[in-house]
Scaffold this active site. Structure first.
Site, PDB file in Angstrom:
ATOM      1  N   ALA A  14       0.819  -1.221   0.000  1.00  0.00           N
ATOM      2  CA  ALA A  14       0.000   0.000   0.000  1.00  0.00           C
ATOM      3  C   ALA A  14       0.847   1.263   0.000  1.00  0.00           C
ATOM      4  O   ALA A  14       0.433   2.301   0.490  1.00  0.00           O
ATOM      5  CB  ALA A  14      -0.907  -0.006   1.226  1.00  0.00           C
ATOM      6  N   ARG A  20      -3.105   8.584 -10.004  1.00  0.00           N
ATOM      7  CA  ARG A  20      -4.260   8.768 -10.890  1.00  0.00           C
ATOM      8  C   ARG A  20      -5.565   9.053 -10.155  1.00  0.00           C
ATOM      9  O   ARG A  20      -6.566   9.395 -10.770  1.00  0.00           O
ATOM     10  CB  ARG A  20      -4.399   7.544 -11.814  1.00  0.00           C
ATOM     11  CG  ARG A  20      -3.385   7.565 -12.934  1.00  0.00           C
ATOM     12  CD  ARG A  20      -3.382   6.280 -13.707  1.00  0.00           C
ATOM     13  NE  ARG A  20      -2.740   5.204 -12.953  1.00  0.00           N
ATOM     14  CZ  ARG A  20      -2.768   3.929 -13.323  1.00  0.00           C
ATOM     15  NH1 ARG A  20      -3.424   3.569 -14.401  1.00  0.00           N
ATOM     16  NH2 ARG A  20      -2.143   3.014 -12.606  1.00  0.00           N
TER      17      ARG A  20
HETATM   18  C1  UD1 Z   1       0.517  -4.944 -10.643  1.00  0.00           C
HETATM   19  C2  UD1 Z   1       1.215  -6.141 -11.243  1.00  0.00           C
HETATM   20  C3  UD1 Z   1       0.443  -6.590 -12.484  1.00  0.00           C
HETATM   21  C4  UD1 Z   1      -0.968  -6.927 -12.085  1.00  0.00           C
HETATM   22  C5  UD1 Z   1      -1.627  -5.718 -11.419  1.00  0.00           C
HETATM   23  C6  UD1 Z   1      -2.978  -6.039 -10.888  1.00  0.00           C
HETATM   24  C7  UD1 Z   1       3.564  -5.806 -10.722  1.00  0.00           C
HETATM   25  C8  UD1 Z   1       4.882  -5.429 -11.265  1.00  0.00           C
HETATM   26  N1  UD1 Z   1       2.574  -5.789 -11.593  1.00  0.00           N
HETATM   27  O1  UD1 Z   1       0.565  -3.908 -11.593  1.00  0.00           O
HETATM   28  O2  UD1 Z   1       1.064  -7.714 -13.065  1.00  0.00           O
HETATM   29  O3  UD1 Z   1      -1.720  -7.314 -13.213  1.00  0.00           O
HETATM   30  O4  UD1 Z   1      -0.816  -5.279 -10.299  1.00  0.00           O
HETATM   31  O5  UD1 Z   1      -2.894  -6.971  -9.892  1.00  0.00           O
HETATM   32  O6  UD1 Z   1       3.432  -6.122  -9.553  1.00  0.00           O
HETATM   33  N2  UD1 Z   1       3.174  -0.684  -4.452  1.00  0.00           N
HETATM   34  C9  UD1 Z   1       3.994  -0.465  -3.369  1.00  0.00           C
HETATM   35  N3  UD1 Z   1       5.260  -0.034  -3.590  1.00  0.00           N
HETATM   36  C10 UD1 Z   1       5.764   0.180  -4.833  1.00  0.00           C
HETATM   37  C11 UD1 Z   1       4.918  -0.051  -5.935  1.00  0.00           C
HETATM   38  C12 UD1 Z   1       3.638  -0.487  -5.717  1.00  0.00           C
HETATM   39  O7  UD1 Z   1       3.590  -0.652  -2.226  1.00  0.00           O
HETATM   40  O8  UD1 Z   1       6.933   0.556  -4.928  1.00  0.00           O
HETATM   41  C13 UD1 Z   1       1.816  -1.157  -4.219  1.00  0.00           C
HETATM   42  C14 UD1 Z   1       0.744  -0.212  -4.742  1.00  0.00           C
HETATM   43  O9  UD1 Z   1       0.347   0.674  -3.697  1.00  0.00           O
HETATM   44  C15 UD1 Z   1      -0.375  -1.162  -5.149  1.00  0.00           C
HETATM   45  C16 UD1 Z   1       0.360  -2.449  -5.499  1.00  0.00           C
HETATM   46  O10 UD1 Z   1       1.631  -2.353  -4.935  1.00  0.00           O
HETATM   47  O11 UD1 Z   1      -1.260  -1.437  -4.108  1.00  0.00           O
HETATM   48  C17 UD1 Z   1       0.431  -2.679  -6.998  1.00  0.00           C
HETATM   49  O12 UD1 Z   1       1.201  -1.655  -7.561  1.00  0.00           O
HETATM   50  P1  UD1 Z   1       0.805  -0.959  -8.930  1.00  0.00           P
HETATM   51  O13 UD1 Z   1       1.837   0.038  -9.251  1.00  0.00           O
HETATM   52  O14 UD1 Z   1      -0.603  -0.515  -8.880  1.00  0.00           O
HETATM   53  O15 UD1 Z   1       0.959  -2.173  -9.918  1.00  0.00           O
HETATM   54  P2  UD1 Z   1       0.203  -2.367 -11.280  1.00  0.00           P
HETATM   55  O16 UD1 Z   1       0.828  -1.549 -12.318  1.00  0.00           O
HETATM   56  O17 UD1 Z   1      -1.258  -2.236 -11.073  1.00  0.00           O
END
Ligand code: UD1
Ligand code: MG
Length: 453
Positions: A14, A20
């Site tokens: 999280a 966005r």
């Molecule tokens: C991710 C998945 C993708 C999947 C999608 C939906 C990866 C690389 N990709 O993409 O394959 O289809 O979710 O399930 O995981 N977050 C952190 N720290 C970070 C980056 C993200 O805590 O450094 C958290 C975000 O708050 C979020 C989650 O991880 O809750 C997913 O991150 P997000 O950047 O939304 O990944 P997607 O591009 O949606």
């Protein structure tokens, strides 16, 4: 083997910005039906994990921690370097502590306990080091695509932004959550390399497992609504509608009638008794309980209020109030904090009640305000009655005894007591206590003798 014999940790990612959402509030605290999205995940997993779930916080960390309190443990990801990096932030806390770790994205609030359970069961059934959740969909919504080899084994997940034209056509998507063998997870994370966009992708672990000759387990999430991930307010609305549908369906199956379920809004913690009918534009907010056989609506908002059986409420707003059985209210009533309407109370048009108890059978037909009042049973409150409870500095109490009759447009200047069976004339301004069985009239109100029979 049951999953109950296993030690399970849950890690919720999280820390992301949620750019966005275009909001000053962290994405995970945006609410669906009155509850922050991340709390749905905490609630769904609470009976599956051996210890309190861990939330990786980053953007808006303090706000998230304050809101969730001791529902979670926390680790900080200072810089958001990707989902694999986010997971690695919890290594020290979780290493060696469990048999399996579930990793869930914080923006998938609709995933059910059943799906988390199915994931765990499949994970242990197959003995996989890692098990993923996939969804088949025509609209990829930016999800990673699942690549399988000729034998159908999962080889890797390719992120949307890195997929080639052919891969983009794949309809099997990475939904999340994931389940990892604990030891394998912490030993493998360091092998994830930086991607072309500079992030460490958790999904690279799938390729790492495949290349090690390990089989990657998977479950398919069949209810598409569960795979609604929230990146924008459009997705938030979409998830709200799906959740509302889920909650309303549950209550209809429990015996609640909804004239138009699409126009009924019920928050998560509300309970409703059988044979209650909900008309359109009803909003039942958290802390509300409704008994059996009630008719609520149209156009009623109820918050933190307990309602007995067979009550009828029409065009009204109720906040932190209590209604006993057989209360009839509306149209156009407002109950504020501490309003308590006893059995068979009738409250007609345009009434407001605050911090007051109306005894059983009391009637308040039209245009009245009762504040800080204790009203006995079977009292008649005439049209336009007002308890003048506030002198500009302090609030004062009004007491009205059983069977009293308050004439239309009476002003009750508190503190004041009206005795049992007493009456006030229309337009009386009552500034002194009225003894039992006494009639007062005028401004200021004075007693008059009862006419001889
Ligand atoms: C991710 C998945 C993708 C999947 C999608 C939906 C990866 C690389 N990709 O993409 O394959 O289809 O979710 O399930 O995981 N977050 C952190 N720290 C970070 C980056 C993200 O805590 O450094 C958290 C975000 O708050 C979020 C989650 O991880 O809750 C997913 O991150 P997000 O950047 O939304 O990944 P997607 O591009 O949606
Ligand atoms: Mg996302």
């Amino acid at each position: 083997m049951t999953i109950k014999d296993k030690k399970i940790d849950v890690l919720i990612l999280a820390a992301g910005m949620g750019t966005r959402m275009k909001s000053s509030k962290p994405k995970v605290l945006h609410e669906l039906l009155g509850k922050p999205m991340v709390e749905y995940i905490l609630d769904a997993v609470k009976d599956l994990c051996s210890e309190t779930p861990v939330v990786v916080v980053g953007s808006g960390a303090e706000e998230v921690k304050t809101k969730l309190g001791d529902k979670a443990r926390y680790v900080l990801q200072d810089l958001q370097l990707g989902t694999a990096h986010a997971v690695s932030c919890a290594k020290e806390m979780l290493k060696g502590k469990s048999d399996a770790v579930i990793v869930a994205n914080s923006d998938f609030p609709l995933i059910t306990t059943e799906t988390y359970t199915a994931l765990l069961e499949e994970h242990f059934r197959t003995g996989s080091k890692l098990t993923v959740s996939t969804v088949i969909a025509d609209n990829p919504r930016g999800f990673g695509r699942v690549l399988r080899d000729n034998t159908g084994r999962i080889m890797r997940i390719v992120e949307d932004k890195e997929a080639n034209t052919e891969q983009k056509l794949i309809r099997e998507l990475n939904s999340n959550p994931y389940c990892f063998d604990t030891e394998w997870l912490w030993n493998s994370l360091d092998k994830v390399e930086k991607s072309a966009v500079g992030e460490y992708y958790l999904t690279d672990l799938i390729k790492i497992a495949y290349d090690e000759g390990l089989s990657v387990g998977s479950i398919e999430v069949e209810d598409r609504d569960e795979s609604i991930g929230i990146n924008t307010r459009v997705h938030l609305a979409e998830a709200s509608v799906a959740l509302q549908k889920r909650i309303n369906t549950k209550w209809m199956l429990e015996g609640v009638t909804m004239i138009d379920p699409e126009k009924v809004y019920i928050e998560d913690s509300v309970t409703i008794g059988r044979d209650t009918v909900l008309y359109p534009e009803v909003y039942l907010r958290s802390g509300t309980t409704i008994g059996e056989g009630c008719e609520i609506g149209p156009s009623v908002l109820i918050k933190n209020t307990q309602i007995g059986n067979r009550c009828r409420i029409l065009f009204a707003m109720l906040e932190s109030a209590r209604l006993e059985n057989d209360v009839d209210m509306g149209p156009f009533g407002h109950l504020r904090k501490g309003a308590h309407l006893d059995e068979h109370v009738h409250m007609g048009n345009f009434g407001e009640v605050k911090n007051s108890h109306l005894g059983p059978g009391t009637k308040m037909g039209h245009f009245s305000y009762l504040g800080d009042a204790e009203i006995g049973p079977n009292v008649n409150i005439g049209a336009g009655t007002v308890t003048c409870n506030f002198d500009g500095e302090n609030k004062f109490k009004t007491e009205i005894g059983e069977g009293a009759f308050i004439g239309s447009d009476t002003m009750l200047v508190a503190p004041v007591k009206i005795g049992k069976g007493a009456k006030t004339g229309a337009g009386a301004v009552v500034t002194h206590d009225v003894p039992d069985e006494t009639i007062v009239v005028g401004v200021p109100a004075k007693p008059i003798k009862k006419k001889q029979e």
